[in-house]
Design a protein around this motif. Structure first.
Motif, PDB file in Angstrom:
ATOM      1  N   SER A  66       0.733  -1.237   0.085  1.00 16.24           N
ATOM      2  CA  SER A  66      -0.237   0.054   0.104  1.00 16.24           C
ATOM      3  C   SER A  66       0.794   1.303   0.165  1.00 16.24           C
ATOM      4  O   SER A  66       1.446   1.401   0.974  1.00 16.24           O
ATOM      5  CB  SER A  66      -0.828  -0.158   1.078  1.00 16.24           C
ATOM      6  OG  SER A  66      -0.190   0.110   2.399  1.00 16.24           O
ATOM      7  N   ASN A  67       0.908   2.002  -1.016  1.00 16.21           N
ATOM      8  CA  ASN A  67       1.839   3.016  -1.283  1.00 16.21           C
ATOM      9  C   ASN A  67       0.972   4.298  -1.176  1.00 16.21           C
ATOM     10  O   ASN A  67       0.807   5.217  -2.288  1.00 16.21           O
ATOM     11  CB  ASN A  67       2.640   3.199  -2.457  1.00 16.21           C
ATOM     12  CG  ASN A  67       3.521   4.091  -2.531  1.00 16.21           C
ATOM     13  OD1 ASN A  67       4.051   4.513  -1.713  1.00 16.21           O
ATOM     14  ND2 ASN A  67       3.941   4.465  -3.858  1.00 16.21           N
ATOM     15  N   HIS A  82       4.874   4.567   7.115  1.00 16.25           N
ATOM     16  CA  HIS A  82       4.231   3.150   7.792  1.00 16.25           C
ATOM     17  C   HIS A  82       2.878   3.302   8.480  1.00 16.25           C
ATOM     18  O   HIS A  82       2.800   3.074   9.513  1.00 16.25           O
ATOM     19  CB  HIS A  82       5.340   2.803   8.906  1.00 16.25           C
ATOM     20  CG  HIS A  82       6.661   2.702   8.403  1.00 16.25           C
ATOM     21  ND1 HIS A  82       7.069   1.555   7.623  1.00 16.25           N
ATOM     22  CD2 HIS A  82       8.047   3.566   8.579  1.00 16.25           C
ATOM     23  CE1 HIS A  82       8.559   1.692   7.326  1.00 16.25           C
ATOM     24  NE2 HIS A  82       9.131   3.073   7.935  1.00 16.25           N
ATOM     25  N   ILE A  83       2.055   3.584   7.587  1.00 12.32           N
ATOM     26  CA  ILE A  83       0.656   3.897   7.985  1.00 12.32           C
ATOM     27  C   ILE A  83       0.168   2.695   8.521  1.00 12.32           C
ATOM     28  O   ILE A  83      -0.703   2.723   9.646  1.00 12.32           O
ATOM     29  CB  ILE A  83      -0.183   4.342   6.813  1.00 12.32           C
ATOM     30  CG1 ILE A  83      -1.661   4.859   7.370  1.00 12.32           C
ATOM     31  CG2 ILE A  83      -0.321   3.522   5.695  1.00 12.32           C
ATOM     32  CD1 ILE A  83      -1.647   5.918   8.501  1.00 12.32           C
ATOM     33  N   ASN A  84       0.509   1.533   7.964  1.00  9.63           N
ATOM     34  CA  ASN A  84      -0.094   0.144   8.617  1.00  9.63           C
ATOM     35  C   ASN A  84       0.044   0.224  10.189  1.00  9.63           C
ATOM     36  O   ASN A  84      -0.611  -0.323  10.996  1.00  9.63           O
ATOM     37  CB  ASN A  84       0.352  -0.848   7.768  1.00  9.63           C
ATOM     38  CG  ASN A  84       1.548  -1.298   7.743  1.00  9.63           C
ATOM     39  OD1 ASN A  84       2.446  -0.372   7.481  1.00  9.63           O
ATOM     40  ND2 ASN A  84       2.391  -2.224   8.191  1.00  9.63           N
ATOM     41  N   LEU A  85       1.393   0.486  10.516  1.00  9.02           N
ATOM     42  CA  LEU A  85       1.825   0.425  11.913  1.00  9.02           C
ATOM     43  C   LEU A  85       1.108   1.386  12.779  1.00  9.02           C
ATOM     44  O   LEU A  85       0.947   1.185  13.725  1.00  9.02           O
ATOM     45  CB  LEU A  85       3.562   0.600  12.014  1.00  9.02           C
ATOM     46  CG  LEU A  85       4.432  -0.560  11.258  1.00  9.02           C
ATOM     47  CD1 LEU A  85       5.899  -0.214  11.381  1.00  9.02           C
ATOM     48  CD2 LEU A  85       3.791  -1.994  11.564  1.00  9.02           C
ATOM     49  N   LYS A  86       1.159   2.656  12.180  1.00  5.57           N
ATOM     50  CA  LYS A  86       0.263   3.594  13.004  1.00  5.57           C
ATOM     51  C   LYS A  86      -1.060   3.202  13.452  1.00  5.57           C
ATOM     52  O   LYS A  86      -1.686   3.373  14.350  1.00  5.57           O
ATOM     53  CB  LYS A  86       0.387   4.959  11.987  1.00  5.57           C
ATOM     54  CG  LYS A  86       1.514   5.512  12.157  1.00  5.57           C
ATOM     55  CD  LYS A  86       1.646   6.711  11.374  1.00  5.57           C
ATOM     56  CE  LYS A  86       2.903   7.652  11.079  1.00  5.57           C
ATOM     57  NZ  LYS A  86       2.648   8.891  10.307  1.00  5.57           N
ATOM     58  N   LEU A  87      -1.697   2.695  12.259  1.00  3.14           N
ATOM     59  CA  LEU A  87      -3.074   2.160  12.314  1.00  3.14           C
ATOM     60  C   LEU A  87      -3.214   1.216  13.455  1.00  3.14           C
ATOM     61  O   LEU A  87      -4.152   1.278  14.418  1.00  3.14           O
ATOM     62  CB  LEU A  87      -3.517   1.627  11.102  1.00  3.14           C
ATOM     63  CG  LEU A  87      -4.907   1.629  10.875  1.00  3.14           C
ATOM     64  CD1 LEU A  87      -5.550   3.254  10.770  1.00  3.14           C
ATOM     65  CD2 LEU A  87      -5.727   1.224   9.342  1.00  3.14           C
ATOM     66  N   GLU A  88      -2.196   0.195  13.564  1.00  5.68           N
ATOM     67  CA  GLU A  88      -2.360  -0.857  14.679  1.00  5.68           C
ATOM     68  C   GLU A  88      -2.311   0.105  15.879  1.00  5.68           C
ATOM     69  O   GLU A  88      -3.019  -0.540  16.870  1.00  5.68           O
ATOM     70  CB  GLU A  88      -0.963  -1.593  14.490  1.00  5.68           C
ATOM     71  CG  GLU A  88      -1.188  -2.655  13.089  1.00  5.68           C
ATOM     72  CD  GLU A  88       0.229  -3.715  13.132  1.00  5.68           C
ATOM     73  OE1 GLU A  88       0.820  -3.789  14.171  1.00  5.68           O
ATOM     74  OE2 GLU A  88       0.319  -4.187  12.103  1.00  5.68           O
TER      75      GLU A  88
END
Length: 250
Positions: free
Chosen positions: A74-75, A124-130
């Motif tokens: 996801s970019n 690293h949006i996915n890590l932030k979302l977690e």
């Protein structure tokens, strides 16, 4: 530059689209979706650089987006559009997740887009979302904790019919559940729930959930009947305000 707007409210989608067109010349194409699944389909097809994502939607929360997209590929950047109250905004900030509060403002939108563009591919949006999910979960965002004799009972905001002052205690009427007597004054709950628009205080002794109003009676000075058949008084100085709110709801 492509962007995608995912929001279940048509007016919210349209307003955001207009604000983007009027204020953000770098964005050339805007795609919209009314739910997360159809939004994910558009993301996969159009490869946007920015996704404007509402959190509270039917079926799937916006927070579940990476359950349907491979986060490694996801970019794009996510900007959440939310009506969340101030106590939850802390979770966004602690998780370093970008957000815009509804009602949207053009200047805030421009700032958020510029920040998102600068972060594309490196945030690293996915890590932030977690982390955001953990923060919101730990703050019981959709629920309120009510201290009872043998512990704490967590109740969904939307299940509360009304709260009634009883000295330094508060009686809480809950949909399809027994009434609770809580050792906190009504003022405590008014402060906690002041940012939830469905709660209204028509009288110093009551805080009601507007979604559970059954009837308004004009006799005896005017009073409200709730879905649990409890009668709720209205202060004289609140009557006009209350009637205006009810008419707007209708």
């Amino acid at each position: 530059m492509n962007v995608v707007i995912i929001d279940d409210e048509p007016k919210a989608r349209k307003l955001l689209e207009i604000l983007i067109k009027e204020n953000c010349s770098k964005i050339t194409s805007i795609f919209t979706a009314e739910d997360l699944i159809s939004g994910v389909d558009i993301i996969k097809k159009e490869q946007p650089k920015i996704v404007f994502l509402d959190i509270e939607m039917p079926e799937h929360s916006g927070l579940e987006i990476f359950d349907f997209i491979d986060s490694a590929s996801s970019n794009f950047e996510i900007i959440f559009t939310t009506a969340y109250s101030e106590y939850a905004i802390k979770a966004f900030e602690l998780s370093a997740v970008d957000y815009l509060l509804k009602p949207l403002r053009a200047d805030k939108l421009v700032d958020a887009i510029e920040k998102a563009i600068a972060n594309i591919g490196k945030s690293h949006i996915n890590l932030k979302l977690e982390e955001l999910q953990k923060s919101l979960k730990s703050s019981n965002f959709k629920k309120i904790g009510l201290p009872v004799a043998d512990g704490i009972k967590f109740i969904n905001f939307e299940d509360i019919i009304l709260l009634k002052a009883d000295g330094m205690y508060t009686k809480v009427s809950v949909h399809k559940a027994s009434e609770l007597l809580i050792s906190k004054p009504l003022k405590h709950f008014e402060t906690l729930l002041e940012s939830i628009p469905t709660f209204y205080r028509p009288h110093r002794s009551y805080l009601i959930n507007l979604k559970y109003i059954q009837e308004y009676c004009k006799k005896d000075g005017g009073y409200i009947i709730m879905d649990n058949n409890e009668s709720v008084s209205i202060s004289k100085d609140k009557k006009d305000e209350f009637l205006t709110i009810v008419q707007n709801i209708g």
